[in-house]
Design an enzyme around this catalytic site. Structure first.
Site, PDB file in Angstrom:
ATOM      1  N   ASN A  34      -1.536  37.497  -8.870  1.00  0.00           N
ATOM      2  CA  ASN A  34      -1.711  36.238  -9.779  1.00  0.00           C
ATOM      3  C   ASN A  34      -3.560  36.022 -10.365  1.00  0.00           C
ATOM      4  O   ASN A  34      -4.054  36.973  -9.701  1.00  0.00           O
ATOM      5  CB  ASN A  34      -0.956  35.328  -9.648  1.00  0.00           C
ATOM      6  CG  ASN A  34      -0.315  34.474 -11.014  1.00  0.00           C
ATOM      7  OD1 ASN A  34      -1.014  34.514 -11.999  1.00  0.00           O
ATOM      8  ND2 ASN A  34       0.894  34.310 -10.760  1.00  0.00           N
ATOM      9  N   HIS A  78     -20.213  37.274   7.929  1.00  0.00           N
ATOM     10  CA  HIS A  78     -21.761  37.299   8.271  1.00  0.00           C
ATOM     11  C   HIS A  78     -21.985  36.744   9.678  1.00  0.00           C
ATOM     12  O   HIS A  78     -21.116  36.365  10.368  1.00  0.00           O
ATOM     13  CB  HIS A  78     -22.469  36.174   7.338  1.00  0.00           C
ATOM     14  CG  HIS A  78     -22.440  36.441   5.905  1.00  0.00           C
ATOM     15  ND1 HIS A  78     -23.085  37.243   5.185  1.00  0.00           N
ATOM     16  CD2 HIS A  78     -21.442  35.785   4.938  1.00  0.00           C
ATOM     17  CE1 HIS A  78     -22.686  37.328   3.819  1.00  0.00           C
ATOM     18  NE2 HIS A  78     -21.641  36.258   3.722  1.00  0.00           N
ATOM     19  N   ALA A 136       0.379  27.430   0.471  1.00  0.00           N
ATOM     20  CA  ALA A 136      -0.846  27.229  -0.514  1.00  0.00           C
ATOM     21  C   ALA A 136      -1.850  26.555   0.251  1.00  0.00           C
ATOM     22  O   ALA A 136      -1.550  25.586   1.130  1.00  0.00           O
ATOM     23  CB  ALA A 136      -0.221  26.335  -1.671  1.00  0.00           C
ATOM     24  N   LYS A 148      -1.138  28.100  10.840  1.00  0.00           N
ATOM     25  CA  LYS A 148      -0.106  28.077  11.959  1.00  0.00           C
ATOM     26  C   LYS A 148       1.438  28.493  11.570  1.00  0.00           C
ATOM     27  O   LYS A 148       1.776  27.983  10.477  1.00  0.00           O
ATOM     28  CB  LYS A 148      -0.308  27.141  12.593  1.00  0.00           C
ATOM     29  CG  LYS A 148      -1.497  26.843  13.764  1.00  0.00           C
ATOM     30  CD  LYS A 148      -1.647  25.416  14.304  1.00  0.00           C
ATOM     31  CE  LYS A 148      -2.970  25.395  14.687  1.00  0.00           C
ATOM     32  NZ  LYS A 148      -3.334  24.059  15.732  1.00  0.00           N
ATOM     33  N   ARG A 167       8.107  27.686  11.039  1.00  0.00           N
ATOM     34  CA  ARG A 167       9.308  28.116  11.418  1.00  0.00           C
ATOM     35  C   ARG A 167       9.672  29.232  11.122  1.00  0.00           C
ATOM     36  O   ARG A 167       9.000  29.917  10.167  1.00  0.00           O
ATOM     37  CB  ARG A 167      10.178  26.979  10.891  1.00  0.00           C
ATOM     38  CG  ARG A 167      10.279  26.847   9.436  1.00  0.00           C
ATOM     39  CD  ARG A 167      11.390  26.071   8.825  1.00  0.00           C
ATOM     40  NE  ARG A 167      11.658  25.923   7.462  1.00  0.00           N
ATOM     41  CZ  ARG A 167      12.136  26.785   6.771  1.00  0.00           C
ATOM     42  NH1 ARG A 167      13.068  27.773   7.121  1.00  0.00           N
ATOM     43  NH2 ARG A 167      12.297  26.605   5.294  1.00  0.00           N
TER      44      ARG A 167
END
Length: 203
Positions: free
Chosen positions: A90, A120, A165, A185, A188
Site C-alpha cells: 500500500n 549504522h 500497526a 512481541k 497470541r
C-alpha cells in the site's frame, strides 16, 4: 559478518548474510537507477497499470505478475527486492534493500511500512565516518504487516503471521501468530476463532 572490502560490493549485497560496509563502497550507479525508476513510478497515473507493471519488472530483482504497489514507493536499489506471488503493497512503503528482501506469496503490506535492512555503526565515531550494517529480511507466505510498522534487518516473519500497526520488529516472529508493540512481541496464536462466519460477510 563478512567484511565488504574483501568482495565485490554488489555480490556481498545480494548474499543472504549480514555485513558491514563503508560509504565508499556504495554502488551509486545502481542507487541512482533505482531513484530514477521510483521517480517515474510515483508519477504514473492510476490508469497506467501496464506502465507500472513494466517499471516494477525493471526495478525489482524478482517481480511476480501479481505484485501491486501503490505510490509513493521508495527503495535503495530494487534488485534486492523479490516478490514470490501475490503482494499487495500500500501507499508510502519504503524498502531499504541493502540486503535481499524476500516477500512471500500472499503478503499484505499496509500504508507507511518500512522494511529496513540497513543500519549504522553503534560507535559514534565509526557512524560519523559512514560505517554501516545490513542484514536480510524475509516475509514468509501470507504475512500481513499493519500500518506504519518497521521491520529491521535480520528479521524473518513466519508464514501467516500478523504484525499489529505501529510495531517495530527487531527479532524473528514465528508462524501463525499475532504480534505487536515496540519492540514487537507475540501476543497470541491465530486460531479458528479468528475466522469470520459466512453470515457475517456482507458481500
Amino acid at each position: 559478518m563478512e567484511r565488504a572490502n574483501t568482495m565485490n560490493a554488489l555480490d556481498i549485497m545480494k548474499r543472504p548474510a549480514a555485513y558491514v560496509s563503508g560509504y565508499e563502497n556504495t554502488p551509486t550507479e545502481e542507487q541512482n537507477r533505482a531513484k530514477q525508476l521510483c521517480w517515474e513510478y510515483n508519477r504514473t497515473a492510476p490508469n497506467e497499470q501496464e506502465k507500472r507493471r513494466s517499471i516494477l519488472q525493471t526495478l525489482l530483482g524478482t517481480c511476480s505478475l501479481m505484485t501491486g504497489i501503490e505510490p509513493d514507493f521508495h527503495c535503495d536499489y530494487g534488485f534486492n527486492i523479490h516478490t514470490h506471488g501475490l503482494a499487495v503493497i500500500n501507499y508510502n512503503c519504503v524498502i531499504l534493500d541493502t540486503s535481499p528482501v524476500n516477500i512471500g506469496a500472499g503478503a499484505f503490506i499496509a500504508p507507511g511500512v518500512c522494511l529496513a535492512c540497513s543500519g549504522h555503526a553503534i560507535d559514534p565515531e565509526q557512524r560519523s565516518h559512514g560505517i554501516g550494517t545490513s542484514a536480510p529480511i524475509t516475509l514468509e507466505e501470507n504475512v500481513w504487516i499493519g500500518a506504519n510498522s518497521t521491520v529491521c534487518g535480520g528479521v524473518t516473519i513466519g508464514a501467516g503471521s500478523v504484525i499489529g500497526a505501529g510495531s517495530v520488529v527487531t527479532h524473528d516472529i514465528p508462524a501463525g501468530v499475532i504480534a505487536a508493540g515496540v519492540p514487537c512481541k507475540v501476543i497470541r496464536p491465530i486460531t479458528e476463532k479468528d475466522k469470520f462466519k459466512p453470515e457475517d460477510i456482507l458481500f
